[in-house]
Design a protein around this motif. Structure first.
Motif: not given
Length: 468
Positions: A155-166
């Motif tokens: 598996p390869k890490y692509l991207k993160s998306v920050k969200t309120d409260c996780g």
């Protein structure tokens, strides 16, 4: 998507199974006061363990949820996730491990993508991070990580998306017909009752992440709809106040979702994926403490909600708590369109007492594909695994069980099955402390389920198993 395994010639056998009488020896009576010994395995005759894998490598933290695709099972862990090869369910192997700390690491998959939810403040959005409560709020990260699993072994890490409260949990939502996107309904909440970094009150919403399948690195939060315009349940001495949702299950083909939202149970219309609309909200101020998760029946006419009494840290499967708390609640969906209502019918709880040192409460489960019947398998932490029938909403009954005895008879101890799901003929349990258990159910009432196969399975993304 579910598909037919057998040829048309198998339907004579299937028809016979559907009309066969129920097994009178499905389980032996259990004395509610008889507690198994430490680590002793007990079960009904029709549910047996066929494989076990201990935790290994760096992923020795708490095991969490499951997702399945093809011959692989993806198991969440507070330190990352496992990839198991389950081509032979009776001899599973660890195919890969990904070290990526961030509780709970709730997990779902589609195509070449895997999504991981982080609900603890971290120093950064990579897999090389630590927990942080001292960094400036803007420098802390929690939310969704996206991996490429085109090769499940690497598996390869692509991207993160920050969200309120996780992201305490995240639910994969297929796009509408012809759409080249999927969506994630991100559930998170604020238990502290006060403003927190990245989680200011009122937190009466969910976050919706749009993921373009042709360019997943363009994933982003596209909506944060408020679910509780009135603030939700204010809380009581026995019930949690609503400051967000814990988990959402979608039945995309029916444009429905069911939200388990702390102090509230919610039925949504999701015909517009980015604008879910509340149809009906219910509360149980007598017996429910924390609305934890939801499961539709296959026809979409019922919802089973679970109550995580004690927050997954208490002994609730005993005589002192009784049968109606820390249990499931079965609701029928009555009416049509905007007039649909959730109508309570009954509770279900495992009919065995656990020791007062065992954390036990209703937790994650999934339907078993039995046409014409509503049967599901469910995890109960140290209460083990239960298979139960709620075809008659008012009279649910257990038809099989399996459990491992207490971890201690002296000290209250957490452990047991976090998630127990049916996938292609077997039950897979992610044990919080022990590892993975694979179980086989042999019962005339569920035998037909062996004829159904899934290419991919996320328990919170339900599909109609009768669609060929």
């Amino acid at each position: 998507m579910l598909k037919r395994l057998a040829a048309v010639s198998a339907f004579a056998l299937i028809a016979g199974l559907l009309t066969a009488p129920g097994s009178s020896a499905a389980q032996t009576p259990v004395d509610g006061n008889t507690i198994p010994g430490v680590d002793e395995i007990v079960s009904s005759p029709n549910l047996k363990q066929v494989a076990h894998l201990d935790k290994s490598g760096p992923l020795t933290a708490t095991n969490t949820d499951w997702a399945f695709q093809g011959q692989y099972a993806y198991g969440g862990n507070y330190n990352g996730f496992y990839v198991y090869d389950i081509k032979n369910p009776k001899a599973p192997t660890v195919a890969a491990q990904v070290l990526c700390p961030g509780s709970q690491n709730d997990i779902s998959v589609t195509g070449n993508l895997l999504f991981l939810g982080t609900d603890s403040q971290r120093t950064n959005d990579t897999c090389d991070n630590v927990a942080s409560t001292t960094a400036a709020p803007g420098d802390r990260w929690e939310g969704i990580k996206i991996f490429d699993i085109s090769n499940p072994l690497t598996p390869k890490y692509l991207k993160s998306v920050k969200t309120d409260c996780g992201s305490h949990t995240q639910t994969l939502v297929p796009g509408k017909r012809g759409e080249k996107n999927v969506y994630l309904y991100v559930s998170s909440y604020n238990l502290a009752g006060a403003d927190l970094p990245n989680c200011a009150l009122p937190h009466d919403k969910i976050s919706i992440v749009k993921v373009p399948l042709r360019d997943p690195t363009a994933a982003a939060v596209v909506a944060t709809p408020v679910v509780f315009a009135d603030g939700g349940f204010p809380g009581s001495e026995t019930g949690s106040a609503t400051t967000g949702c814990h988990d959402i299950t979608v039945y995309a083909a029916k444009d429905l979702a069911a939200g388990a939202c702390m102090g509230d149970g919610v039925l949504f219309d999701i015909s517009n994926r980015t604008q879910p609309r509340v149809i009906n909200t219910v509360r149980d101020e007598v017996n429910f403490a924390f609305w934890h998760s939801a499961t539709f029946n296959n026809s979409g006419s019922k919802v089973v909600f679970t109550d995580e009494l004690g927050g997954g840290g208490a002994a609730t499967c005993n005589a002192a708590v009784g049968p109606n708390r820390g249990a499931d609640a079965i609701y029928d969906i009555v009416g049509h369109g905007n007039k649909r209502k959730l109508v309570f019918r009954s509770y279900f709880k495992i009919p065995r007492y656990n020791a007062d040192t065992e954390v036990c409460v209703a937790h994650n489960g999934s339907l078993i594909p039995v046409p014409g019947r509503d049967i599901m398998v469910q995890a109960w932490y140290l209460g083990g695994i239960s298979v139960w029938d709620f075809t008659d909403s008012r009279r649910p009954k257990e038809i099989a069980y399996w459990e491992r005895g207490p971890l201690s008879l002296d000290t209250l101890t957490g452990g047991g099955s976090w998630s127990a799901y049916w996938y292609n003929g077997f039950i897979y349990s992610n044990d919080i402390t022990k590892g993975v258990d694979v179980l086989e159910l042999k019962d005339v009432r569920t035998a037909i389920a062996k004829y159904f196969r899934a290419d991919v399975f996320n328990a919170q993304t339900q599909d109609n198993f009768l669609r060929w």
